[in-house]
Motif scaffolding. Sequence first.
Motif, PDB file in Angstrom:
ATOM      1  N   ALA A  32      24.204  16.025  22.505  1.00 12.41           N
ATOM      2  CA  ALA A  32      23.123  16.734  22.927  1.00 12.41           C
ATOM      3  C   ALA A  32      23.222  18.171  23.093  1.00 12.41           C
ATOM      4  CB  ALA A  32      22.951  16.257  24.426  1.00 12.41           C
ATOM      5  N   GLN A  33      24.501  18.680  22.794  1.00 11.23           N
ATOM      6  CA  GLN A  33      24.556  19.914  22.474  1.00 11.23           C
ATOM      7  C   GLN A  33      25.216  20.492  21.405  1.00 11.23           C
ATOM      8  OE1 GLN A  33      25.098  22.807  24.362  1.00 11.23           O
ATOM      9  NE2 GLN A  33      25.157  23.943  23.011  1.00 11.23           N
ATOM     10  N   ALA A  34      25.676  19.603  20.410  1.00 10.94           N
ATOM     11  CA  ALA A  34      25.669  19.590  18.766  1.00 10.94           C
ATOM     12  C   ALA A  34      24.197  19.621  18.294  1.00 10.94           C
ATOM     13  CB  ALA A  34      26.726  18.086  18.467  1.00 10.94           C
ATOM     14  N   ARG A  35      23.625  18.197  18.927  1.00 10.13           N
ATOM     15  CA  ARG A  35      21.864  18.638  18.282  1.00 10.13           C
ATOM     16  C   ARG A  35      21.025  19.945  18.355  1.00 10.13           C
ATOM     17  NH1 ARG A  35      17.595  13.401  19.497  1.00 10.13           N
ATOM     18  NH2 ARG A  35      15.774  14.241  17.941  1.00 10.13           N
ATOM     19  N   ALA A  36      21.560  20.284  19.864  1.00  8.18           N
ATOM     20  CA  ALA A  36      20.235  21.749  19.781  1.00  8.18           C
ATOM     21  C   ALA A  36      21.249  22.687  19.253  1.00  8.18           C
ATOM     22  CB  ALA A  36      20.861  21.979  21.867  1.00  8.18           C
ATOM     23  N   GLU A  37      22.292  22.811  18.979  1.00  2.63           N
ATOM     24  CA  GLU A  37      22.968  23.675  18.099  1.00  2.63           C
ATOM     25  C   GLU A  37      22.363  23.306  16.447  1.00  2.63           C
ATOM     26  OE1 GLU A  37      26.898  22.934  18.888  1.00  2.63           O
ATOM     27  OE2 GLU A  37      27.449  24.627  20.791  1.00  2.63           O
ATOM     28  N   VAL A  38      22.474  22.343  15.840  1.00  2.08           N
ATOM     29  CA  VAL A  38      21.189  22.042  14.826  1.00  2.08           C
ATOM     30  C   VAL A  38      19.897  22.422  14.952  1.00  2.08           C
ATOM     31  CG1 VAL A  38      21.517  20.295  12.938  1.00  2.08           C
ATOM     32  CG2 VAL A  38      23.455  20.062  14.132  1.00  2.08           C
ATOM     33  N   GLU A 122      21.245  10.839  12.686  1.00  3.56           N
ATOM     34  CA  GLU A 122      20.373  10.782  13.140  1.00  3.56           C
ATOM     35  C   GLU A 122      20.757  10.819  14.565  1.00  3.56           C
ATOM     36  OE1 GLU A 122      17.984   6.508  15.633  1.00  3.56           O
ATOM     37  OE2 GLU A 122      19.936   5.799  15.036  1.00  3.56           O
ATOM     38  N   GLU A 123      22.162  11.094  15.344  1.00  3.39           N
ATOM     39  CA  GLU A 123      22.449  11.950  16.375  1.00  3.39           C
ATOM     40  C   GLU A 123      21.946  13.538  16.061  1.00  3.39           C
ATOM     41  OE1 GLU A 123      25.905   8.503  17.429  1.00  3.39           O
ATOM     42  OE2 GLU A 123      26.431  10.493  16.590  1.00  3.39           O
ATOM     43  N   LEU A 124      22.288  13.935  15.418  1.00  2.00           N
ATOM     44  CA  LEU A 124      22.718  15.253  14.913  1.00  2.00           C
ATOM     45  C   LEU A 124      21.350  15.741  15.080  1.00  2.00           C
ATOM     46  CD1 LEU A 124      25.874  16.003  13.658  1.00  2.00           C
ATOM     47  CD2 LEU A 124      25.213  16.345  16.170  1.00  2.00           C
ATOM     48  N   THR A 125      19.796  15.270  14.146  1.00  2.00           N
ATOM     49  CA  THR A 125      18.785  15.605  13.964  1.00  2.00           C
ATOM     50  C   THR A 125      17.712  14.535  14.121  1.00  2.00           C
ATOM     51  OG1 THR A 125      18.579  14.276  11.535  1.00  2.00           O
ATOM     52  CG2 THR A 125      19.747  16.252  11.505  1.00  2.00           C
ATOM     53  N   GLY A 126      18.277  13.477  15.120  1.00  2.00           N
ATOM     54  CA  GLY A 126      16.845  12.936  15.424  1.00  2.00           C
ATOM     55  C   GLY A 126      16.367  11.650  14.758  1.00  2.00           C
ATOM     56  N   SER A 127      16.566  11.654  12.963  1.00  2.00           N
ATOM     57  CA  SER A 127      15.811  10.925  12.211  1.00  2.00           C
ATOM     58  C   SER A 127      16.377  10.708  10.712  1.00  2.00           C
ATOM     59  CB  SER A 127      14.336  11.129  12.001  1.00  2.00           C
ATOM     60  OG  SER A 127      14.300  12.576  11.562  1.00  2.00           O
ATOM     61  N   LEU A 128      16.428  10.042   9.690  1.00  2.00           N
ATOM     62  CA  LEU A 128      17.291  10.167   8.586  1.00  2.00           C
ATOM     63  C   LEU A 128      15.766  11.131   7.592  1.00  2.00           C
ATOM     64  CD1 LEU A 128      17.436   6.588   8.101  1.00  2.00           C
ATOM     65  CD2 LEU A 128      18.801   7.903   9.084  1.00  2.00           C
ATOM     66  N   THR A 129      15.566  11.797   8.454  1.00  2.00           N
ATOM     67  CA  THR A 129      13.959  12.149   7.260  1.00  2.00           C
ATOM     68  C   THR A 129      13.767  14.173   7.820  1.00  2.00           C
ATOM     69  OG1 THR A 129      12.149  11.394   7.807  1.00  2.00           O
ATOM     70  CG2 THR A 129      13.246  10.107   6.262  1.00  2.00           C
ATOM     71  N   ARG A 130      14.493  14.106   8.576  1.00  2.00           N
ATOM     72  CA  ARG A 130      14.100  16.199   9.646  1.00  2.00           C
ATOM     73  C   ARG A 130      14.380  16.623   8.659  1.00  2.00           C
ATOM     74  NH1 ARG A 130      14.955  17.920  15.351  1.00  2.00           N
ATOM     75  NH2 ARG A 130      14.058  19.838  15.019  1.00  2.00           N
ATOM     76  N   TYR A 131      15.873  16.737   7.439  1.00  2.00           N
ATOM     77  CA  TYR A 131      15.872  17.765   6.907  1.00  2.00           C
ATOM     78  C   TYR A 131      16.286  17.320   5.536  1.00  2.00           C
ATOM     79  CZ  TYR A 131      16.758  20.184  11.301  1.00  2.00           C
ATOM     80  OH  TYR A 131      16.717  20.589  12.474  1.00  2.00           O
ATOM     81  N   VAL A 169      23.089  26.235   5.658  1.00  2.00           N
ATOM     82  CA  VAL A 169      23.187  24.574   4.938  1.00  2.00           C
ATOM     83  C   VAL A 169      23.845  24.194   5.295  1.00  2.00           C
ATOM     84  CG1 VAL A 169      24.433  23.361   3.276  1.00  2.00           C
ATOM     85  CG2 VAL A 169      23.191  25.242   2.707  1.00  2.00           C
ATOM     86  N   LEU A 170      23.877  22.879   6.721  1.00  2.00           N
ATOM     87  CA  LEU A 170      24.777  22.174   7.573  1.00  2.00           C
ATOM     88  C   LEU A 170      26.168  21.432   6.781  1.00  2.00           C
ATOM     89  CD1 LEU A 170      25.956  21.408  10.485  1.00  2.00           C
ATOM     90  CD2 LEU A 170      23.277  19.292  10.669  1.00  2.00           C
ATOM     91  N   ILE A 171      26.463  21.497   6.666  1.00  2.00           N
ATOM     92  CA  ILE A 171      27.701  20.849   6.535  1.00  2.00           C
ATOM     93  C   ILE A 171      28.115  19.735   7.150  1.00  2.00           C
ATOM     94  CG2 ILE A 171      30.453  20.002   5.335  1.00  2.00           C
ATOM     95  CD1 ILE A 171      29.917  23.530   3.892  1.00  2.00           C
ATOM     96  N   LEU A 172      28.170  18.262   6.916  1.00  2.00           N
ATOM     97  CA  LEU A 172      28.434  17.365   7.978  1.00  2.00           C
ATOM     98  C   LEU A 172      29.280  16.384   7.488  1.00  2.00           C
ATOM     99  CD1 LEU A 172      25.312  15.602   9.294  1.00  2.00           C
ATOM    100  CD2 LEU A 172      26.929  17.505  10.206  1.00  2.00           C
ATOM    101  N   GLY A 173      30.786  16.047   8.262  1.00  2.00           N
ATOM    102  CA  GLY A 173      31.922  15.051   7.818  1.00  2.00           C
ATOM    103  C   GLY A 173      31.788  13.701   9.073  1.00  2.00           C
ATOM    104  N   THR A 174      31.707  13.087   8.778  1.00  2.00           N
ATOM    105  CA  THR A 174      31.365  11.688   9.599  1.00  2.00           C
ATOM    106  C   THR A 174      32.521  10.800   9.341  1.00  2.00           C
ATOM    107  OG1 THR A 174      30.311   9.635  10.583  1.00  2.00           O
ATOM    108  CG2 THR A 174      29.638  11.004   8.689  1.00  2.00           C
ATOM    109  N   GLY A 175      33.727  10.189  10.634  1.00  2.00           N
ATOM    110  CA  GLY A 175      34.224   9.683  10.269  1.00  2.00           C
ATOM    111  C   GLY A 175      35.365   9.485  11.361  1.00  2.00           C
TER     112      GLY A 175
END
Length: 312
Positions: A32-38, A122-131, A169-175
Amino acid sequence: MSITLKCLSHTPLRGLNDPGAEVVAEVDAVLAQARAEVEAFDPELIVIFAPDHYNGLFYDLMPPFVIATAADSVGDYQTPLGSLSVPQDLALDLAKHILNSDIDIALSHRLQVDHGCTQTLEELTGSLTRYPVIPIIINSVAPPFGPYRRVRKLGEAVGTFLATLNKRVLILGTGGLSHEPPVPLLAGAPDEIAEFLIAGRNPTPEFRAARQARTLATGMVFGTPECPLTPLNVDWDLAFIQQMCQGRLAEVDDFDIEAISRAAGRSTHEIRTWVAAFAALAATGPYQARQDYYRPINEWIAGYGVVSAQAQ
C-alpha cells in the motif's frame, strides 16, 4: 526527467496460500505504501523488467531478452486478463536504441505476459492500463542463461534511452529473491512435459488449473523435510539487496549461475530483473536506495523483498 525505481518479489501464491495474518498484514502495508508512492510520483511511463514462467515464451524460440510493442495478460494465478497500455512507437524506439547499443534483443508485436509481469503492475498501479508501460522480459527460468554482465548491459542501454526522455519514468523489476517453485527442466523431462516446455502456449483451463494446483501443494510443504526443493536463503537475499542498494552493480559480472542455483534456488535467477532495473537507473546518474521490506515466506515460496530507489 525524473526517474524512480521499485524492485519487488512476486509470488503466484499470494492470496492462495496463507502465511498467517501478521505476514499478510505486513505485506499489504508495504505494498500500500509503495502504491501510494507510485501514485504520488504519477509516472508518464513505466518500464518493467519481468520474467516469464512458460506462459508466453517457450523453447520453440527462447530469447534471452524480448521487448514488447503490444502485450496481453494470460490471467494466471488470479491476475487480470486484458491488454497492457504499451506505447508502440516508443517501445520500438527503445528496441532500436538497445540494438544500436550492441545488445541483441527480440521484438514482439503480440507478447503474452504472465503473473511475473502483471501481478506487480496491478499491485502498484491498480490495473494493467493506468499508465503507459513497456514490458521487457528477461529469461530467468529456462536454462541455459547468459552471463549476468549481459543483463547489466541491457539495463544500461535502457537507462541511456530513458535519460533522453523528458518524462517521469518508473522502472520496475519483479522476481526472486531466493526462490524455487516446482518448475520443470527440459533436460530429462518426460515427453509430455518436454512438449509443454517447447510449445505449450494457450493451455486448456484444466491444464492451467492442474499446474497451479501443483504449485499450491508445493507451497504447503515448502521449507519442511517433505520438500526436496532448495530452501529460502535469507543471508543470500539480504546480501544481494545490499549490493543493489549500494550501487555495486559491476560485481554481478562475477555471478556464477550454478552457484546461485545451488545456494538460493533455480528461480532465484529472476533477480536478473532487479539487476537490469538498477543498471538502468544507474545509467542515468547516481541514485539513493532503501530496503523497504524483507521476509522469507515459505508458504509463498519466496524470499519476499521490496526495494525503492531514486535518481539524485
